[in-house]
Design an enzyme around this catalytic site. Structure first.
Site, PDB file in Angstrom:
ATOM      1  N   SER A   1       0.833  -1.195   0.000  1.00 22.45           N
ATOM      2  CA  SER A   1       0.000   0.000   0.000  1.00 22.45           C
ATOM      3  C   SER A   1       0.866   1.243   0.000  1.00 22.45           C
ATOM      4  CB  SER A   1      -0.893  -0.004   1.248  1.00 22.45           C
ATOM      5  OG  SER A   1      -1.494   1.263   1.457  1.00 22.45           O
TER       6      SER A   1
ATOM      7  N   TYR B   1      -1.398  -0.797  10.895  1.00 21.56           N
ATOM      8  CA  TYR B   1      -1.631  -1.190   9.507  1.00 21.56           C
ATOM      9  C   TYR B   1      -0.559  -0.604   8.587  1.00 21.56           C
ATOM     10  CZ  TYR B   1      -3.683  -1.555   4.887  1.00 21.56           C
ATOM     11  OH  TYR B   1      -3.876  -1.822   3.560  1.00 21.56           O
TER      12      TYR B   1
END
Length: 201
Positions: free
Chosen positions: A67, A109
């Site tokens: 990501s 995350y």
């Protein structure tokens, strides 16, 4: 995994490490006692790839789905990753006590996505050192809202996320997917970060 390793199968051609969670409602742990975000998003992928390296074909491809949130210089709306040491990440002991639990979950995350990138770089380096023709890539699919990654968010938060999804995200995803079909051995498909594996040709 043991069943796969003990039976005869054709060589594997690819591994895609796509499992991911983003937990913002509190700390949870895997059955092995690891903080769940780090355990699922990084440790599980690391273990799976290492266990499956022997049956991989010499020209196979390994892909870690990562990501843009790993990069503090990219404006993603997510907090910056906070890597202190692997032990703190593994057991959820390195969190900023000044943060609310939802921000802590988001930092875990983004840090796990940074770990995906670090793992990709290191695995690529080791395989090239061994003269392997395998390629290792990390891939940013963009904002994917239909994967249940945001399952731990409230409905209002999920609605806000859906509202931010734009056509540009889909274009980036399609462009990066096209690159994954090439023979490029690259740490990360986003913008222009890639390099060729000289052993591939």
């Amino acid at each position: 995994m043991q069943d796969f390793q003990t039976r005869e199968h054709p060589p594997l051609e690819a591994i895609v490490c796509n499992a991911g969670v983003q937990i913002v409602s509190g700390t949870r742990y895997t059955e092995n006692g690891f903080e769940m975000t780090f355990g699922v998003n990084h440790l599980g992928h690391f273990l799976l790839v290492n266990l499956l390296l022997p049956p991989l074909s010499d020209r196979s491809r390994i892909v870690f789905v990562s990501s843009d949130t790993h990069n503090p210089e990219t404006n993603t709306g997510m907090p910056h990753p906070n890597y202190q040491d692997a032990n703190a990440l593994a057991f959820g002991t390195g969190d900023d006590n000044q943060m609310d639990i939802r921000t802590v979950g988001r930092v875990r995350y983004t840090t796990s996505k940074l770990c995906n990138l670090l793992c990709t770089y290191e695995l690529s380096r080791r395989l090239q050192k061994q003269q392997s023709k395998m390629t290792v890539n990390a891939f940013n699919p963009g904002l994917m809202l239909d994967t249940k990654l945001s399952r731990d968010y409230s409905e209002s938060e999920r609605s806000a996320l859906r509202a931010t999804l734009s056509a540009s995200t889909l274009v980036v995803c399609q462009a990066n997917f096209a690159r994954l079909n090439s023979d490029i051995n690259a740490p990360f498909f986003a913008e222009h970060l890639w390099f060729e594996n000289p052993n591939r040709h």
